[in-house]
Write a protein that holds these residues in place. Structure first.
Motif, PDB file in Angstrom:
ATOM      1  N   ASN A   1      31.588  65.918  23.841  1.00 31.51           N
ATOM      2  CA  ASN A   1      31.293  67.108  24.455  1.00 31.51           C
ATOM      3  C   ASN A   1      32.944  67.613  24.881  1.00 31.51           C
ATOM      4  N   PHE A   2      33.749  67.059  24.345  1.00 34.94           N
ATOM      5  CA  PHE A   2      35.207  67.227  25.248  1.00 34.94           C
ATOM      6  C   PHE A   2      35.879  68.255  23.980  1.00 34.94           C
ATOM      7  N   PRO A   3      36.554  69.488  24.577  1.00 36.62           N
ATOM      8  CA  PRO A   3      36.735  70.353  23.306  1.00 36.62           C
ATOM      9  C   PRO A   3      37.676  69.574  23.023  1.00 36.62           C
ATOM     10  N   ASP A   4      38.568  69.289  23.570  1.00 32.78           N
ATOM     11  CA  ASP A   4      40.151  68.904  22.759  1.00 32.78           C
ATOM     12  C   ASP A   4      40.125  67.206  21.542  1.00 32.78           C
ATOM     13  N   VAL A   5      39.019  67.641  21.631  1.00 31.54           N
ATOM     14  CA  VAL A   5      38.322  66.452  20.649  1.00 31.54           C
ATOM     15  C   VAL A   5      37.148  66.800  19.748  1.00 31.54           C
ATOM     16  N   SER A   6      37.907  66.921  18.376  1.00 30.00           N
ATOM     17  CA  SER A   6      37.685  67.090  17.626  1.00 30.00           C
ATOM     18  C   SER A   6      36.907  66.783  16.251  1.00 30.00           C
ATOM     19  N   THR A   7      35.539  67.264  14.805  1.00 30.52           N
ATOM     20  CA  THR A   7      35.202  66.345  13.843  1.00 30.52           C
ATOM     21  C   THR A   7      35.356  66.928  13.044  1.00 30.52           C
TER      22      THR A   7
ATOM     23  N   ALA B   1      45.714  72.319  23.694  1.00 29.99           N
ATOM     24  CA  ALA B   1      44.687  71.832  23.953  1.00 29.99           C
ATOM     25  C   ALA B   1      43.855  72.895  25.133  1.00 29.99           C
ATOM     26  N   THR B   2      42.590  71.830  25.296  1.00 32.87           N
ATOM     27  CA  THR B   2      42.221  73.193  26.564  1.00 32.87           C
ATOM     28  C   THR B   2      42.179  72.195  27.817  1.00 32.87           C
ATOM     29  N   GLU B   3      41.930  71.127  28.317  1.00 25.68           N
ATOM     30  CA  GLU B   3      41.369  70.596  29.350  1.00 25.68           C
ATOM     31  C   GLU B   3      42.402  69.554  28.867  1.00 25.68           C
ATOM     32  N   ALA B   4      43.734  68.229  28.203  1.00 29.95           N
ATOM     33  CA  ALA B   4      44.145  67.427  28.467  1.00 29.95           C
ATOM     34  C   ALA B   4      45.213  67.416  28.142  1.00 29.95           C
ATOM     35  N   ASP B   5      46.571  66.835  27.181  1.00 36.69           N
ATOM     36  CA  ASP B   5      47.692  66.716  27.617  1.00 36.69           C
ATOM     37  C   ASP B   5      47.719  66.229  25.791  1.00 36.69           C
ATOM     38  N   SER B   6      46.683  65.716  24.816  1.00 38.96           N
ATOM     39  CA  SER B   6      46.840  66.077  24.008  1.00 38.96           C
ATOM     40  C   SER B   6      45.131  66.863  23.091  1.00 38.96           C
ATOM     41  N   LYS B   7      45.738  66.298  21.899  1.00 34.23           N
ATOM     42  CA  LYS B   7      44.345  66.944  20.783  1.00 34.23           C
ATOM     43  C   LYS B   7      44.417  65.761  19.503  1.00 34.23           C
ATOM     44  N   ILE B   8      42.900  65.607  19.967  1.00 32.97           N
ATOM     45  CA  ILE B   8      42.542  64.344  18.329  1.00 32.97           C
ATOM     46  C   ILE B   8      41.600  65.185  17.591  1.00 32.97           C
TER      47      ILE B   8
END
Length: 345
Positions: free
Chosen positions: A79-85, A111-118
């Protein structure tokens, strides 16, 4: 010393290398994690994402990832917007080009909340060539602060151009002693079985092909019985592999393998593990068997077969496993496999 990737068993070199990259801000923009189902590649991808985005990343007082900050908890819960699968859609055999194009477009958003996206792509070997080429464009010129993690059971279906633009990470297979240690640490059923039914636990460990997840999935009584039956069928095939065996005997043994795809997949993987043991016992005096209980059992099973014959049979079984992924009908697949084995000189 600071604890690193505590959710991952073994794989010490990988954990050290990845954690150092996280701390020095040198995590590659693309990684390809290779391992069979149950090997921990999904957990490693999730924990890598957590480590990159962990709020306590630079605090030596916490593990890496810490697992207790709000970001780590949300990533572990999915449930974190900057990590998607992205994975294969239900009912589809592949991941298509349109799926990748749509997913790729998200990589160019901030990115929505973090400084990187995964971005994690499951079953990456199921991407069509067109889908892989669509992904290649972003691998060649990745957006800033984006990390792409591909997960695959094997690399044969991954284009060379894609592989060459990723850092490949191979998940470890464990010996039986390691599997026993880890499973009894994680599972009350395993601990109880080790005390009251050690032979049953040994059966589970032997047939896990070095994969911890398979041990944990097989620890109920019904599964253990099923594994024992599957092992007996595989041993029957092995006994029929020598060149002198009549075709009817070989065909009967192969045809008795499970007809359901997932069960057949496991049986073929067990057969590959057995062949790997037999070849290893020919080539080295110091090896840890995966399928057989010991080197003597492996040598006995060879029945005088040469290393050359074992390698050719190994290739035939591997090809059959690949065809199974292509949704080839099971009965013709097994017949074709039998004919190819019989034709080996």
């Amino acid at each position: 010393m600071r604890k690193r990737f505590t959710e991952i068993f073994g794989n010490e070199n990988t954990k050290l290398r990845l954690s150092d990259a996280v701390l020095h801000r040198t995590v590659p923009h693309a990684m390809l994690i290779i391992g069979p189902t149950g090997s921990g590649k999904h957990t490693l991808a999730r924990e890598t994402a957590s480590a990159i985005l962990c709020e306590n990343r630079d605090d030596e007082g916490y593990s890496l990832p810490c697992g207790v900050c709000r970001t780590c908890k949300r990533i572990r819960s999915g449930n974190f917007p900057d990590v998607s699968t992205l994975g294969r859609e239900s009912g589809k055999a592949t991941i298509g080009v349109e799926d990748i194009r749509e997913y790729r477009s998200e990589m160019f958003l901030s990115a929505t909340e973090a400084d990187s996206k995964i971005f994690i792509i499951e079953d990456a070997e199921l991407m069509t060539p067109a889908a892989q080429n669509a992904l290649l464009k972003v691998l060649e010129e990745p957006p800033r602060d984006v990390h792409i993690i591909l997960l695959a059971a094997e690399t044969d279906k991954i284009l060379t151009t894609v592989r060459s633009r990723t850092q490949i990470i191979q998940m470890e297979r464990f010996g039986r002693d390691e599997l026993k240690e880890y499973s009894t640490r994680l599972s009350e059923t395993a601990r109880s079985m080790a005390l009251s039914q050690p032979e049953r636990l040994d059966t589970v460990l032997i047939n896990a092909d070095g994969v911890l997840g398979r041990v944990l999935a097989a620890l109920d009584e019904k599964s253990a019985d099923s594994i024992g039956s599957s092992r007996a069928l595989v041993l029957d095939v092995i006994a029929a592999l020598p060149k002198k065996t009549p075709f009817a005997r070989l065909y009967t043994a192969v045809a008795a393998l499970p007809q359901k795809r997932e069960e057949l997949r496991h049986s073929l993987e067990m057969l590959i593990a057995a062949l790997r043991d037999m070849m290893a016992s020919k080539l080295s005096d110091d090896f840890t068997p995966i399928f057989f209980t010991d080197a003597a059992s492996s040598e006995e099973a060879m029945g005088g077969m040469s290393t050359s014959r074992l390698m050719k049979i190994y290739d035939v079984i591997s090809e059959a496993l690949a065809d199974l992924d292509k949704n080839v009908l099971v009965a013709p697949l097994l017949t074709d496999m039998t004919l190819k084995i019989k034709d080996i000189k």
